[in-house]
Design a protein around this motif. Structure first.
Motif: not given
Ligand code: GDP
Ligand code: MN
Length: 386
Positions: A353-373
């Motif tokens: 469920n990584v896509e769902e997880g990423r969506r939750i983080l992206a929608d959260s308005a939190l200041n997060l940096t995502s990393a590819s690996d």
């Protein structure tokens, strides 16, 4: 789980391992009362902390009068005792042990520990007691005797004699020593100890052997079989954040660096620490939320890490297997909302469920940096703290 010397000696007594007469004291008054009960001088005033090397640090002192006991107890209670085992921050002394002074003829060393390589209990004994055993091992290893005891056979008579002869005990002390060691072995096995160390084991002028010091460590994984031992745990001696984490079943170890880590699985935690170190940053902790963490556990993990003032950035590295990425992401968002994140957060997430997880983080308005690996995550977190 470690315990104090005074607790270890109470257990030794139950197993007929000779120890001097002694009483714990938690105040100056109690120390004076305990000294009176010893019925003579000198008495020894000993700071009770879960670390060795107290003697050199000023945590073990002889007193020759009640006034001296009072003075020493007053000085020791509340002092920060620094030894080579406490690290530079030292430990606050809250408990004392008052013991009848002994006439020491010789100081010896005796310990029992698990040897995983041979699947035996190994007995180590040395004539060079009272000193740092690591130093003896490094400089004069031939002065340490090792005897491997097969746990299915139990300790044998010839092994007791070999230890006693190796210590060059006088014949009059041999019988006492054999029974001490046999009883100590019984204590070790019956309580699932991982270490029992007596340094020094003393020989008195009248050929008695007794434990002058006592260090005991129980295998925490076996404590469920020894509920009575759990009452001996002293939370004052443990890192408060580690205690809190253990209440939520989180594997958390406090370290020195400034990158907070939230990881699932101990192997992944190790790999994460290695890779951020390689990228030029240092871990502030090891936090393993486990394979099947709930979002509430994730929330607690996040809160504990953010409460640590030395944390300058947080790296979240999750492989969603049993722990699904969406569950994890919800926990992060909840925790971040409640605690108010003020440091940069880098997230590397893969798996179920990584896509769902990423969506939750992206929608959260939190200041997060995502990393590819993993290596991208390490670069980003190092850039954030340096
Ligand atoms: P550690 O320094 O934390 O390992 O504490 P120990 O309990 O081993 O005590 C340190 C040293 O204090 C021992 O090695 C002894 O030399 C000394 N000591 C402890 N108790 C007595 C005692 O009753 N009489 C004498 N003379 N010395 C003692
Ligand atoms: Mn000692």
């Amino acid at each position: 789980m470690k315990i104090h010397e005074y607790q270890a000696k109470q257990l030794f007594r139950q197993y007929q391992v000779p120890v001097p007469e002694g009483r714990p004291a938690f105040s100056v008054e109690e120390a004076v009362d305990a000294a009176k009960a010893m019925g003579g001088f000198p008495v020894v005033v000993k700071a009770q902390i879960h670390a060795g090397g107290r003697g050199k640090g000023g945590g073990v002192k002889l007193a020759h009068s009640l006034e001296e006991v009072q003075t020493l107890a007053g000085q020791m209670l509340g002092m920060t005792l620094v030894t080579h085992q406490t690290g530079p921050a030292g430990r606050l002394v809250k408990k004392l042990f008052i013991e009848a002074g002994q006439q020491i003829e010789k100081e010896l060393y005796l310990s029992l520990l698990m040897d995983r390589a041979t699947a035996t209990v190994v007995i180590m004994a040395s004539r060079d007691g009272g000193m740092d055993i690591e130093e003896v091992a490094a400089k004069t290893p031939e002065r340490i005797i090792k005897i491997h005891v097969d746990p299915l056979m139990g300790i044998q008579g010839y092994q007791l004699r070999r230890a006693g002869f190796g210590l060059e005990l006088p014949p009059a002390a041999m019988k006492g020593f054999s029974s001490l060691l046999a009883n100590l072995y019984k204590f070790f096995v019956s309580n699932d100890c991982s270490l029992v160390e007596i340094n020094p084991l003393i020989l008195t002028s009248d050929h008695q052997v007794m434990a002058l010091d006592a260090k005991v460590d129980f295998d925490s994984n076996a404590l469920f079989r020894h509920k009575d031992l759990l009452t001996l745990r002293d939370l004052d001696e443990e890192d408060p954040m580690e205690v809190e984490a253990s209440q939520y079943n989180l594997n958390y170890i406090n370290l020195d660096g400034n990158v907070g880590n939230i990881v699932n699985g101990a192997g992944l935690a190790m790999a994460t620490m290695d890779i951020i170190k390689k990228a030029g940053a240092t871990p502030a902790n090891f936090m393993d939320v486990g394979g099947g963490a709930s979002s509430e556990q994730v929330e607690n993990a996040f809160r504990i890490i953010l409460a640590d003032k030395k944390v300058k950035a947080v790296l979240i590295n999750i492989f969603g297997g049993i722990l699904r990425c969406d569950v994890f992401a919800k926990g992060v968002v909840e925790a971040a909302k409640k605690t108010g994140v003020t440091v940069p957060v880098v997230v590397r997430m893969e798996g179920t469920n990584v896509e769902e997880g990423r969506r939750i983080l992206a929608d959260s308005a939190l200041n997060l940096t995502s990393a590819s690996d993993l290596s991208d995550a390490a670069q980003k977190i190092a850039a954030a703290v340096n």
